[in-house]
Write a protein that holds these residues in place. Structure first.
Motif, mmCIF file in Angstrom:
data_model
loop_
_atom_site.group_PDB
_atom_site.id
_atom_site.type_symbol
_atom_site.label_atom_id
_atom_site.label_comp_id
_atom_site.label_asym_id
_atom_site.label_seq_id
_atom_site.Cartn_x
_atom_site.Cartn_y
_atom_site.Cartn_z
ATOM 1 N N MET A 1 0.835 -1.232 0.082
ATOM 2 C CA MET A 1 -0.064 -0.220 0.081
ATOM 3 C C MET A 1 0.997 1.203 0.067
ATOM 4 O O MET A 1 1.913 1.382 0.603
ATOM 5 N N SER A 2 0.473 2.263 -0.731
ATOM 6 C CA SER A 2 1.287 3.565 -0.781
ATOM 7 C C SER A 2 1.300 4.360 0.352
ATOM 8 O O SER A 2 0.177 4.519 0.991
ATOM 9 N N SER A 3 2.424 4.903 0.708
ATOM 10 C CA SER A 3 2.319 5.844 1.856
ATOM 11 C C SER A 3 2.330 7.032 1.590
ATOM 12 O O SER A 3 2.602 8.022 2.439
ATOM 13 N N LYS A 4 2.043 7.321 0.304
ATOM 14 C CA LYS A 4 1.982 9.008 -0.125
ATOM 15 C C LYS A 4 0.658 9.419 0.520
ATOM 16 O O LYS A 4 -0.258 8.912 0.832
ATOM 17 N N ILE A 5 0.950 10.810 0.684
ATOM 18 C CA ILE A 5 -0.298 11.820 1.244
ATOM 19 C C ILE A 5 -0.816 11.834 -0.137
ATOM 20 O O ILE A 5 -0.204 12.752 -0.848
ATOM 21 N N THR A 6 -2.079 11.740 -0.213
ATOM 22 C CA THR A 6 -2.596 11.946 -1.599
ATOM 23 C C THR A 6 -3.788 13.273 -1.432
ATOM 24 O O THR A 6 -4.418 13.517 -0.455
ATOM 25 N N ILE A 7 -3.462 14.091 -2.265
ATOM 26 C CA ILE A 7 -4.096 15.338 -2.468
ATOM 27 C C ILE A 7 -5.017 15.500 -3.735
ATOM 28 O O ILE A 7 -4.431 15.338 -4.767
ATOM 29 N N PHE A 8 -6.209 16.048 -3.459
ATOM 30 C CA PHE A 8 -6.871 16.104 -4.744
ATOM 31 C C PHE A 8 -7.106 17.651 -4.917
ATOM 32 O O PHE A 8 -7.664 18.308 -4.025
ATOM 33 N N TYR A 9 -6.763 18.207 -6.091
ATOM 34 C CA TYR A 9 -6.697 19.780 -6.024
ATOM 35 C C TYR A 9 -7.559 20.143 -7.053
ATOM 36 O O TYR A 9 -7.611 19.667 -8.155
ATOM 37 N N ILE A 10 -8.415 21.027 -6.498
ATOM 38 C CA ILE A 10 -9.349 21.730 -7.630
ATOM 39 C C ILE A 10 -9.016 23.239 -7.801
ATOM 40 O O ILE A 10 -8.818 23.945 -6.797
ATOM 41 N N GLY A 11 -8.753 23.667 -8.951
ATOM 42 C CA GLY A 11 -8.450 25.103 -9.052
ATOM 43 C C GLY A 11 -6.990 25.195 -9.684
ATOM 44 O O GLY A 11 -6.352 26.440 -9.266
ATOM 45 N N ALA A 12 -6.241 24.290 -10.303
ATOM 46 C CA ALA A 12 -4.792 24.330 -10.381
ATOM 47 C C ALA A 12 -4.582 25.398 -11.351
ATOM 48 O O ALA A 12 -3.458 25.888 -11.421
ATOM 49 N N THR A 13 -5.533 25.535 -12.395
ATOM 50 C CA THR A 13 -5.222 26.863 -13.418
ATOM 51 C C THR A 13 -5.462 28.129 -13.047
ATOM 52 O O THR A 13 -5.489 28.869 -13.880
ATOM 53 N N PRO B 1 8.915 21.362 2.087
ATOM 54 C CA PRO B 1 10.048 20.147 2.418
ATOM 55 C C PRO B 1 9.682 18.810 2.002
ATOM 56 O O PRO B 1 10.635 17.756 1.778
ATOM 57 N N LYS B 2 8.673 18.323 2.425
ATOM 58 C CA LYS B 2 8.203 17.176 2.372
ATOM 59 C C LYS B 2 7.393 16.753 1.110
ATOM 60 O O LYS B 2 6.469 15.772 0.967
ATOM 61 N N ALA B 3 7.374 17.559 0.007
ATOM 62 C CA ALA B 3 6.594 17.261 -1.112
ATOM 63 C C ALA B 3 6.744 16.057 -1.646
ATOM 64 O O ALA B 3 5.847 15.449 -2.488
ATOM 65 N N ASP B 4 8.054 15.569 -1.483
ATOM 66 C CA ASP B 4 8.165 13.887 -2.282
ATOM 67 C C ASP B 4 7.267 12.807 -1.665
ATOM 68 O O ASP B 4 7.109 11.691 -2.130
ATOM 69 N N THR B 5 6.655 13.194 -0.485
ATOM 70 C CA THR B 5 5.786 12.366 0.032
ATOM 71 C C THR B 5 4.164 12.747 -0.344
ATOM 72 O O THR B 5 3.130 11.707 -0.052
ATOM 73 N N PHE B 6 3.947 13.754 -1.180
ATOM 74 C CA PHE B 6 2.487 14.101 -1.788
ATOM 75 C C PHE B 6 2.468 13.435 -3.127
ATOM 76 O O PHE B 6 3.241 13.319 -3.817
ATOM 77 N N GLU B 7 1.278 12.790 -3.364
ATOM 78 C CA GLU B 7 0.734 12.370 -4.620
ATOM 79 C C GLU B 7 -0.515 13.365 -4.946
ATOM 80 O O GLU B 7 -1.762 13.006 -4.377
#
Length: 351
Positions: free
Chosen positions: A1-13, A28-34
């Motif tokens: 199972m992925s240990s990434k922090i999942t982020i659903f982003y609305i409004g990126a543009t 600094p911890k962006a490598d843990t974000f998906e």
């Protein structure tokens, strides 16, 4: 199972959303974000994927099933696309509840509201003595339901109280300044700046031949630079996700973002000076718009009255809870940035 922090982003543009997303990806911890960003079309999807290296999904705020599906997958949801998308908010919250019911973990929901909920009926005639702090929950609770206040915030407060999500309601003042970074400066840039309020006023001034104000232009709004705004979001995100500070949420989770304050007359005068220097108009001094001109340049008298109102706010929570301090507060810098925004708007008018 992925240990990434999942982020659903609305409004990126968007002007706000794109700059905040870039700042989040510089954490600094962006490598843990998906991160998965919701975008409306393939062109924007490819631009974002190329600039930021994140995933995208095609859709809109009208796609309730999709919003619920991707919110259910997310540890964190950012909704920076619309302040008052009531049905979309319900769909997102439905997904967050499903996630909580399955995992027992409360996801985070950062919603961009709008400081325009504080508008009065000044019609540009006076500077209101009322400055509303985001600690003043009694006043916030009594804000009327209007076209610019659909009570989306109450949905978030209720979700937090019900215990299945931790919610934050963020209301920036008028944002100015040019967003920079790979999303805006790359080979296929997102042209978000032309949607800013200042650029709309510059376009109206160009059409009239001089800046146009409502009444005396004595009403005031707060302002915050695009970079200070993004920093505020990041501080709140960091505190909520990683516990870097105790941070309010839910019923107490209203966060105003403001750095300086200016009257409508002052800002339109600066826009006018920039347009005169560019040879776009011949007169920098603002003039009062007639009722017909208000409809011509703003679409309706009601919308014109919106910008002729006072929205005087004080973002105390960010300062006291997170130590946020805006860097862009000097008057000279404000004038320089407003003029730069105006130059970008002038170029867009010629395109």
């Amino acid at each position: 199972m992925s240990s990434k922090i999942t982020i659903f982003y609305i409004g990126a543009t968007g002007y706000i959303g794109g700059s905040v997303l870039q700042a989040i990806l510089a954490h600094p911890k962006a490598d843990t974000f998906e991160v998965t960003a919701l975008v409306r079309n393939e062109t924007k999807a490819k631009a974002i994927e190329k600039a930021l290296g994140i995933k995208t999904v095609l859709g809109s705020l009208e796609d309730d099933a999709l919003l619920t599906e991707y919110s259910e997958k997310a540890d964190v949801v950012f909704q920076n696309a619309s302040a008052n998308a009531f049905d979309a908010t319900k769909a997102i919250l439905a997904g967050l509840k499903q996630r909580f019911d399955k995992t027992g973990k409360k996801p985070l929901f950062f919603h961009t509201w709008g400081i325009a909920v504080l508008v009065d009926n000044a019609l540009g005639e006076y500077l209101s003595p009322t400055v509303t702090s985001d600690y003043d929950l009694d006043t916030i609770d009594k804000l009327p339901k209007t076209i610019i206040n659909s009570r989306v915030d109450k949905l978030l407060v209720e979700a937090d109280a019900d215990g299945y999500a931790t919610t934050f309601i963020i209301a920036p003042a008028i944002i100015y300044g040019r967003p920079r970074g790979p999303l805006f400066d790359g080979p296929a840039p997102i042209s978000a700046l032309v949607t800013g309020v200042v650029t709309k006023w510059a376009a109206a001034a160009a059409r009239k031949g001089r800046p146009g104000i409502i009444g005396k232009g004595a009403n005031a709004w707060g302002y915050v630079h695009i970079d200070d705004n993004a920093d505020a979001y990041c501080r709140l995100f960091d505190a909520a996700l990683f516990g870097s500070a105790q941070v309010s949420h839910g019923r107490e989770g209203y966060f105003w973002i403001e750095a300086t304050e200016h009257t409508a007359y002052e800002v339109h005068k600066v826009i006018g000076e920039a347009l005169v220097a560019l040879g776009v108009i011949g007169e920098a001094e603002p003039a009062s718009l007639t009722a017909d001109e208000q409809v011509k340049f703003y679409g309706s008298e009601e919308y014109a009255a919106f910008f002729a109102a006072n929205t005087r706010s004080k973002g105390d929570r960010l300062r006291k809870e997170l130590g946020w301090a805006p860097k862009h507060t000097a008057q000279k810098e404000f004038i320089k940035d407003i003029k730069e925004d105006t130059e970008v708007a002038a170029k867009a008018l010629k395109a």
